[in-house]
Design an enzyme around this catalytic site. Structure first.
Site, PDB file in Angstrom:
ATOM      1  N   ASN A   1      -7.578  -2.512  14.193  1.00  0.00           N
ATOM      2  CA  ASN A   1      -8.972  -2.856  13.870  1.00  0.00           C
ATOM      3  C   ASN A   1      -9.043  -4.060  12.935  1.00  0.00           C
ATOM      4  O   ASN A   1     -10.078  -4.351  12.362  1.00  0.00           O
ATOM      5  CB  ASN A   1      -9.709  -1.650  13.268  1.00  0.00           C
ATOM      6  CG  ASN A   1      -9.060  -1.170  11.970  1.00  0.00           C
ATOM      7  OD1 ASN A   1      -8.116  -1.776  11.473  1.00  0.00           O
ATOM      8  ND2 ASN A   1      -9.579  -0.085  11.415  1.00  0.00           N
TER       9      ASN A   1
ATOM     10  N   HIS B   1      -7.230  -4.418  10.137  1.00  0.00           N
ATOM     11  CA  HIS B   1      -6.962  -4.179   8.715  1.00  0.00           C
ATOM     12  C   HIS B   1      -5.676  -4.845   8.269  1.00  0.00           C
ATOM     13  O   HIS B   1      -4.743  -5.010   9.043  1.00  0.00           O
ATOM     14  CB  HIS B   1      -7.022  -2.686   8.360  1.00  0.00           C
ATOM     15  CG  HIS B   1      -5.876  -1.844   8.824  1.00  0.00           C
ATOM     16  ND1 HIS B   1      -6.031  -0.771   9.673  1.00  0.00           N
ATOM     17  CD2 HIS B   1      -4.552  -1.871   8.539  1.00  0.00           C
ATOM     18  CE1 HIS B   1      -4.859  -0.197   9.872  1.00  0.00           C
ATOM     19  NE2 HIS B   1      -3.942  -0.841   9.203  1.00  0.00           N
TER      20      HIS B   1
ATOM     21  N   ASP C   1       0.813  -1.218   0.000  1.00  0.00           N
ATOM     22  CA  ASP C   1       0.000   0.000   0.000  1.00  0.00           C
ATOM     23  C   ASP C   1       0.846   1.268   0.000  1.00  0.00           C
ATOM     24  O   ASP C   1       2.065   1.222   0.199  1.00  0.00           O
ATOM     25  CB  ASP C   1      -0.975  -0.003   1.193  1.00  0.00           C
ATOM     26  CG  ASP C   1      -0.299  -0.384   2.513  1.00  0.00           C
ATOM     27  OD1 ASP C   1       0.934  -0.422   2.572  1.00  0.00           O
ATOM     28  OD2 ASP C   1      -1.023  -0.627   3.495  1.00  0.00           O
TER      29      ASP C   1
ATOM     30  N   GLU D   1      -9.714  -1.721   5.241  1.00  0.00           N
ATOM     31  CA  GLU D   1     -10.372  -1.417   6.503  1.00  0.00           C
ATOM     32  C   GLU D   1     -11.625  -2.284   6.680  1.00  0.00           C
ATOM     33  O   GLU D   1     -12.113  -2.869   5.712  1.00  0.00           O
ATOM     34  CB  GLU D   1     -10.786   0.068   6.504  1.00  0.00           C
ATOM     35  CG  GLU D   1      -9.618   1.038   6.379  1.00  0.00           C
ATOM     36  CD  GLU D   1      -8.915   1.294   7.718  1.00  0.00           C
ATOM     37  OE1 GLU D   1      -8.969   0.428   8.614  1.00  0.00           O
ATOM     38  OE2 GLU D   1      -8.317   2.375   7.851  1.00  0.00           O
TER      39      GLU D   1
HETATM   40  C1  GLP Z   1      -0.508   0.466   8.571  1.00  0.00           C
HETATM   41  C2  GLP Z   1      -0.167  -0.369   7.340  1.00  0.00           C
HETATM   42  C3  GLP Z   1      -0.402  -1.845   7.576  1.00  0.00           C
HETATM   43  C4  GLP Z   1       0.219  -2.261   8.888  1.00  0.00           C
HETATM   44  C5  GLP Z   1      -0.461  -1.517  10.022  1.00  0.00           C
HETATM   45  C6  GLP Z   1       0.058  -1.885  11.385  1.00  0.00           C
HETATM   46  O1  GLP Z   1      -1.789   0.930   8.598  1.00  0.00           O
HETATM   47  N1  GLP Z   1      -0.898   0.026   6.178  1.00  0.00           N
HETATM   48  O2  GLP Z   1       0.131  -2.589   6.485  1.00  0.00           O
HETATM   49  O3  GLP Z   1       0.110  -3.641   9.077  1.00  0.00           O
HETATM   50  O4  GLP Z   1      -0.251  -0.128   9.818  1.00  0.00           O
HETATM   51  O5  GLP Z   1       1.209  -1.162  11.687  1.00  0.00           O
HETATM   52  P1  GLP Z   1       2.186  -1.479  12.875  1.00  0.00           P
HETATM   53  O6  GLP Z   1       2.970  -2.671  12.446  1.00  0.00           O
HETATM   54  O7  GLP Z   1       3.039  -0.251  12.992  1.00  0.00           O
HETATM   55  O8  GLP Z   1       1.354  -1.729  14.069  1.00  0.00           O
END
Ligand code: GLP
Length: 252
Positions: free
Chosen positions: A139, A141, A70, A146
């Site tokens: 959440n 995702h 992404d 989402e």
């Molecule tokens: C972002 C990314 C996700 C990732 C998520 C969790 O929103 N788009 O791909 O898995 O954050 O991030 P973290 O690993 O910092 O908790």
């Protein structure tokens, strides 16, 4: 229900080492494999472990290709909070992957729909994703898919939820600076990967991890779709596993 391949690690750093071993094995088996890569703080220890293997002469990225999950809409690749910048800084500049073999969705494409279609075509042209690395949002995702009424299919532009923008605000000066939209691989795209590796660390992820892996398969919990994948491996640290240990001791 089929048993999930669940690997436990004492801490996030060891989880990174285990994850790196799995990806390294895939690269050794298929030197030109296509990796699906993720951003966020979770994969950082894994990337450090991959870099260490490369520096020790154990891992060659010369033929490896990668597609990232992404990118924020509106951020250029040289913006410090863009995911392209993150990948260059944290991983790509420290290994011998060829820049032209790394793809991240273009956050400033004039025609975003065309950009999404081109991303899907690129994945197909490269033979499909061999190993997809995932983190998980609080959440549930995955990528930037989402909670929704249905599981998304292919790469698309999505609006970020208030909770995701709030969670990601730590990387920006102010909440208003957090982009409102992102381009993300769809859940359908993610599920086409031959293998999936979900890495999850930290106590704040314990409940959503349990819900995702043992709850209903429900688009309101996007990661729950992973229960349907035939080759899913989950690597989690003890903090993230705490709810599962409590509710599903038989899972280990
Ligand atoms: C972002 C990314 C996700 C990732 C998520 C969790 O929103 N788009 O791909 O898995 O954050 O991030 P973290 O690993 O910092 O908790």
């Amino acid at each position: 229900m089929k048993k999930i391949q669940l690997l436990s690690a004492v801490n996030a750093s060891i989880a990174g080492n285990i994850g790196a071993d799995l990806l390294a094995a895939a690269i050794l088996e298929k030197p030109d494999c296509l990796l699906g890569l993720a951003t966020g703080s979770t994969p950082v220890p894994l990337y450090h472990a991959l870099i260490a293997k490369h520096q020790a002469g154990q891992l060659d990225f010369n033929q490896v290709r990668s597609v990232n999950l992404d990118e924020y809409v509106g951020l250029k690749g040289d913006h410090p909070q863009s995911y392209r910048y993150f990948m260059n800084e944290v991983l790509f500049s420290k290994i011998n992957i060829r820049q032209e073999n790394t793809k991240v969705p273009d956050g400033i494409a004039a025609d975003q729909n065309a950009c999404c279609e081109a991303y899907e075509s690129q994945i197909k042209a490269w033979g499909g994703i061999d190993y997809q690395l995932l983190g998980i949002g609080q959440n549930g995702h995955i990528g930037f898919n989402e909670p929704a009424a249905v599981f998304s299919r292919r790469t698309q532009v999505v609006a970020l939820t208030a909770s995701t923008r709030e969670a990601n605000k730590r990387f920006f000066d102010r909440l208003e600076d957090v982009p409102t939209h992102a381009i993300t691989m769809g859940i359908g795209t993610i599920m086409t990967a031959r293998k999936i590796l979900l890495v999850c660390t930290g106590e704040q992820k314990a409940e959503i991890l349990e819900k995702s892996l043992f709850g209903e398969i429900d688009p309101q919990v996007p990661a729950s779709v992973l229960q349907l994948h035939r080759r899913l491996t989950v690597v989690a640290d003890e903090a993230a596993l705490s709810t599962i240990r409590l509710k599903h001791p038989e899972a280990f």
